[in-house]
Every structure is written in structure tokens, then in C-alpha cells.
Scaffold this motif. Sequence first.
Motif, PDB file in Angstrom:
ATOM      1  N   PHE A   3     -23.373  17.731  10.959  1.00  0.00           N
ATOM      2  CA  PHE A   3     -22.149  17.160  11.513  1.00  0.00           C
ATOM      3  C   PHE A   3     -21.036  17.085  10.472  1.00  0.00           C
ATOM      4  N   LEU A   4     -21.330  16.545   9.299  1.00  0.00           N
ATOM      5  CA  LEU A   4     -20.309  16.407   8.269  1.00  0.00           C
ATOM      6  C   LEU A   4     -19.948  17.765   7.669  1.00  0.00           C
ATOM      7  N   GLY A   5     -20.899  18.692   7.677  1.00  0.00           N
ATOM      8  CA  GLY A   5     -20.569  20.059   7.290  1.00  0.00           C
ATOM      9  C   GLY A   5     -19.577  20.675   8.263  1.00  0.00           C
ATOM     10  N   MET A   6     -19.746  20.391   9.569  1.00  0.00           N
ATOM     11  CA  MET A   6     -18.801  20.876  10.572  1.00  0.00           C
ATOM     12  C   MET A   6     -17.409  20.288  10.352  1.00  0.00           C
ATOM     13  N   PHE A  14     -14.879  17.179  21.672  1.00  0.00           N
ATOM     14  CA  PHE A  14     -15.176  15.921  22.364  1.00  0.00           C
ATOM     15  C   PHE A  14     -16.661  15.832  22.709  1.00  0.00           C
ATOM     16  N   VAL A  15     -17.221  16.912  23.256  1.00  0.00           N
ATOM     17  CA  VAL A  15     -18.641  16.910  23.615  1.00  0.00           C
ATOM     18  C   VAL A  15     -19.508  16.764  22.366  1.00  0.00           C
ATOM     19  N   THR A  16     -19.089  17.385  21.266  1.00  0.00           N
ATOM     20  CA  THR A  16     -19.845  17.259  20.016  1.00  0.00           C
ATOM     21  C   THR A  16     -19.906  15.799  19.569  1.00  0.00           C
ATOM     22  N   GLY A  17     -18.760  15.124  19.610  1.00  0.00           N
ATOM     23  CA  GLY A  17     -18.741  13.715  19.245  1.00  0.00           C
ATOM     24  C   GLY A  17     -19.538  12.856  20.208  1.00  0.00           C
ATOM     25  N   PHE A  18     -19.430  13.176  21.502  1.00  0.00           N
ATOM     26  CA  PHE A  18     -20.172  12.442  22.527  1.00  0.00           C
ATOM     27  C   PHE A  18     -21.670  12.545  22.271  1.00  0.00           C
ATOM     28  N   ALA A  19     -22.133  13.755  21.957  1.00  0.00           N
ATOM     29  CA  ALA A  19     -23.560  13.957  21.691  1.00  0.00           C
ATOM     30  C   ALA A  19     -23.975  13.338  20.361  1.00  0.00           C
ATOM     31  N   MET A  20     -23.090  13.427  19.365  1.00  0.00           N
ATOM     32  CA  MET A  20     -23.447  12.902  18.044  1.00  0.00           C
ATOM     33  C   MET A  20     -23.574  11.394  18.063  1.00  0.00           C
ATOM     34  N   ALA A  40     -23.253  15.716   1.276  1.00  0.00           N
ATOM     35  CA  ALA A  40     -23.050  16.704   0.212  1.00  0.00           C
ATOM     36  C   ALA A  40     -23.810  17.992   0.504  1.00  0.00           C
ATOM     37  N   LEU A  41     -25.015  17.863   1.066  1.00  0.00           N
ATOM     38  CA  LEU A  41     -25.822  19.031   1.383  1.00  0.00           C
ATOM     39  C   LEU A  41     -25.140  19.894   2.440  1.00  0.00           C
ATOM     40  N   GLY A  42     -24.591  19.262   3.487  1.00  0.00           N
ATOM     41  CA  GLY A  42     -23.922  20.022   4.534  1.00  0.00           C
ATOM     42  C   GLY A  42     -22.741  20.803   4.005  1.00  0.00           C
ATOM     43  N   ALA A  68     -24.964  25.558  10.610  1.00  0.00           N
ATOM     44  CA  ALA A  68     -24.844  24.148  10.973  1.00  0.00           C
ATOM     45  C   ALA A  68     -25.643  23.851  12.238  1.00  0.00           C
ATOM     46  N   ALA A  69     -25.603  24.767  13.208  1.00  0.00           N
ATOM     47  CA  ALA A  69     -26.387  24.589  14.440  1.00  0.00           C
ATOM     48  C   ALA A  69     -27.881  24.559  14.128  1.00  0.00           C
ATOM     49  N   ALA A  70     -28.315  25.388  13.180  1.00  0.00           N
ATOM     50  CA  ALA A  70     -29.732  25.402  12.797  1.00  0.00           C
ATOM     51  C   ALA A  70     -30.145  24.072  12.168  1.00  0.00           C
ATOM     52  N   LEU A  71     -29.257  23.475  11.368  1.00  0.00           N
ATOM     53  CA  LEU A  71     -29.554  22.164  10.781  1.00  0.00           C
ATOM     54  C   LEU A  71     -29.704  21.102  11.876  1.00  0.00           C
ATOM     55  N   ALA A  72     -28.857  21.184  12.902  1.00  0.00           N
ATOM     56  CA  ALA A  72     -28.972  20.233  14.013  1.00  0.00           C
ATOM     57  C   ALA A  72     -30.271  20.445  14.785  1.00  0.00           C
ATOM     58  N   LEU A  73     -30.706  21.695  14.913  1.00  0.00           N
ATOM     59  CA  LEU A  73     -31.981  21.968  15.587  1.00  0.00           C
ATOM     60  C   LEU A  73     -33.162  21.421  14.782  1.00  0.00           C
ATOM     61  N   VAL A  74     -33.064  21.474  13.462  1.00  0.00           N
ATOM     62  CA  VAL A  74     -34.100  20.867  12.622  1.00  0.00           C
ATOM     63  C   VAL A  74     -34.191  19.371  12.923  1.00  0.00           C
TER      64      VAL A  74
END
Length: 496
Positions: free
Chosen positions: A287-290, A371-377, A413-415, A451-457
Motif C-alpha cells: 500500500f505505501l509502495g503504491m 477509492f476502491v483501493t482505500g475502501f479495501a485497505m 521502507a521495504l515497499g 505491489a499486487a504480488a505483495l498484497a497477495l502474499v
Amino acid sequence: MPTPDRTVPPRRGLNPKVAVGAVFVAALFMTIMDTTIVNVALPSIGRQFATDPAGVGVVNVGYLLALAVFVPLSGWLADRIGTRPVFLGALALFTVASLLCGAADSLTQLTLYRILQGAAGGLLTPVGMTMLFHAFPQQERMRATRILMLPTAVAPALGPVLGGWLVDGWSWHWVFIVNAPVGIAALVFGLLFLPDFRTGHAGRFDAAGFLLSATGFGLAMYALSEGAGQGWGSARILLPAVLGVLALVALVVVELRRPEPLLDLRLFGDRLFRSVNLLSLSSGAAFLGMLYLFPLLMQDALGMDALHSGLMVFPEAIGVMIASQLSGLLYPRVGPRRILIAGCTVVAGCLALMATITPESNLWAVRGLLFVTGFAMSHVFMPSQTAAFATVPARSTGAASTLYNAQRQLGAALGVAVLGTVLTALGTVSTNAAGTPVANLAAYRTAFLVAAALALVAAAISFSVRDSDAAATMRPAPGGPSEPAPEAPGRAPASL
């Protein structure tokens, strides 16, 4: 012999939940926004001090290093001295350091004052979270987490917008001075109303743990923040990275052998605490990487200025705030596991869709995607912060908050490091058929997919979260909202 846990109220009475919530929200908003608002001002700072972009980055590096050094110290200080004096002292230091940054007339001075800011910020967030979880009993933790949504959601998105407006309309000095009114108001309010939570379980100061954590986290944060720009094979990055990893390995060995460690790594033996921390690390990196990547895409590929690219991100904050109400209603009925799985999966899908953004994309569709990204996050933020401390004994709240905030800093920092490395490796500029330089959309596309792969992890880790472990945070108190729910056998009381 340790003293019993107790709460010391201020001379003027006010509900501790209101007092802690108000002061912590103000301080957290100020510190989180500071990390994003300064990025907008760096080019202007570089021009005034005749420093290239790489050189002016020391302003942020000094802040991050100080943050990494003082986060591990926060739990011990709060247990030893009390949450109130540590928090208010850190708040005063952050406010004064902000004013000093605004008055700096050299890059050296500005870097020194940013280090003071980082030291204060490293204490503010974990100690504030400790106060919040002491003020709210287990069954009200979701309410406490809702309090964190305003600064967590709005501050990162507001930083670039406010920073762009201040730099364009006034000067870079104001991105620091703007902290002063918030800090002074929170400090006065805190002096009047903030209670003090004392555990009496600090023990002796763990000097070896502090030195190893300061070295390990500091060097790791330096390598992660500078590696993409300077190159991971550079001796200036490779040597600190190796030394940082060795120091962190030594830290684990030393702390597990100490009866009273600075960092209570044994807390990771708790299944729920361990799972939620790993999930938060991965989802936070995504998320923060995005949030780092998206404004760059808007400015590079779409030609937006900093102010308008920041405005494009703002629907994300709106999504988080709206969803925080829904998530709070779902959590007691559904439990954290399914909410976390769904939230991380939707975030991964949204980040993957961002890989399709081009100059021809409909900007309103892009805003809707944010908006959807924030809603889901929000369905990741709230359940994870609530569930993380469900099985942590009350006397270990400070130590758990320290570990939780340390991984959050490393995740951020990692993102940025991972996605920045992707951009650097692929290059952000290419040439078209006519030989004209254009934005390399393939680099951004790849970075968004990473970034999507990190979210899937994070979604995969969510399957290891058990609702039964978080049961104490899901049920209402049997005697009403003010009566604590019964604790699991053998555990310390959930609140003071």
C-alpha cells in the motif's frame, strides 16, 4: 520488585478514552503527514542550498534513521517513566524540531533538526498506541482502531496536496512550520487532560539490545531507503545492508536469551500476533509502495504537477474513512480472518488494474480505482490493528506496540525500496519511434504488479489468522460497555 499496573489521572478530570484519542490523533496526524509533505519540498530545498536531488535526500534519510533507532526504545521508556511524560516530551521535541527545521539556513542544520524530529517520532507512535490500548479494554479495541483511521488515511494523502500548495504559494519552510499549531494545541491539551499509564515492568535497561537494534534497524532503513537510487551493488549500500542484517541476527540471539529484553521477541511466539505482524508488513509494503509510485506515474506519464497528482490520490483516503465505519460493524459479527482475506485480495486486484493506466485512461475511472483501493485497505488496517493485540497480556502492551510499529516502519521502507528498485532497473524514461523521450510505462506496469504480488502474499498470510484467537476483541462486555470481558485463563487483565 515491580509495582502493580496503575493509571494516574491528570488533575483535571476527562474520560481517558477522549483524552488519549484526541491527543494521539493529533500527534499521529502530524507525524504521518510529515513523512509525505516533505517529499514535495525536496526540489525547492535543493535549489536553495545548491544541492542535487541525490544530496538533498539526506534530509529524509536522517529522519528515517532516527526513527528506526528510537522506536525500539519507546516501550522500555514508557514502562520505566510512564506513558504521559514520554509522550508529551516527544510531542514537545517534535514541535520544537519542526520550528527549527522551518528556520534552518543550511542543509546541515536542516538534517540535524530532522534527526531530532525522527527521534521524537520514533517515540510518539508506539507510546501513543500503548496509551490507546490501555484506555480501551479488549472488547472496545475496534473503537480504538477507528480513532486511528483519520490520521492513517488522510495524512498520507493530504501531505502532497498541502505540501504542493505551501511550496508553490509560500516556501518550503512552511511544510515544517505547519506542524507547530497542531503540536502546541495537542501539547496543551495533553498537559491538562492526558492520564499516565504505568506498568512498573520495565526492568533494567538492556544496553546490548539497544545498541544492536539501533545499528541493525538504522543500517537496514538506510539501505532500504537509498538502495534503489544508489544501486544495490554499491559499496555504500551493500556494506550497511550486510552489517545491518548481521546486527539484527545478533539482536535476535541476544534478546531471546535475556530475561528482560529491550525488544520482547518472544511475543512472536504468539500465533495471532506473529501472523498479523507478517500480514501488516506485506500489506503495508504494497500500500505505501503504491502511494510512492502513483504520484510519480501521474507526474511522469500524465504531466501533472505535484499538487494535482496529490489530489488524484485523495479518493483513497475517502475510501478508507467510509469503509472504517462498515468494517467496525462487520468485525464483531464476521471476525478478522474473512475480512482480512477479502481486503487484501481486493487491494491486490486494484493494484494490478493500476498497471493498465496510460495517458489515455479516464481520470475519473482512475480516481474510482483509488477509492476502491482505500475502501479495501480499510478492511486490512482496522482488523489487523484490532486483532494484533488480542492475545497480548496487558503488561506486554508497550513491548508489543514497539514491535508492531517497528515492522510498520520497515514495511513502508521495504515497499518503497522494492518498487523503487523496479523503476530504477527498468528505467522510467524510454524513447518512441521518433526518438523523443517518453515515460516508460512498462516500468510502472511492472512495479504495480509487484505491489499486487505483495498484497497477495498478505492475503495468503490472512488464512493463518484464527477468529477464535481474536474472540476477546469481538464480543461486547457482558455487563455493558464499561465492564471488561472475561480474560482467557492465565492471562493478565486486558486493560488497566
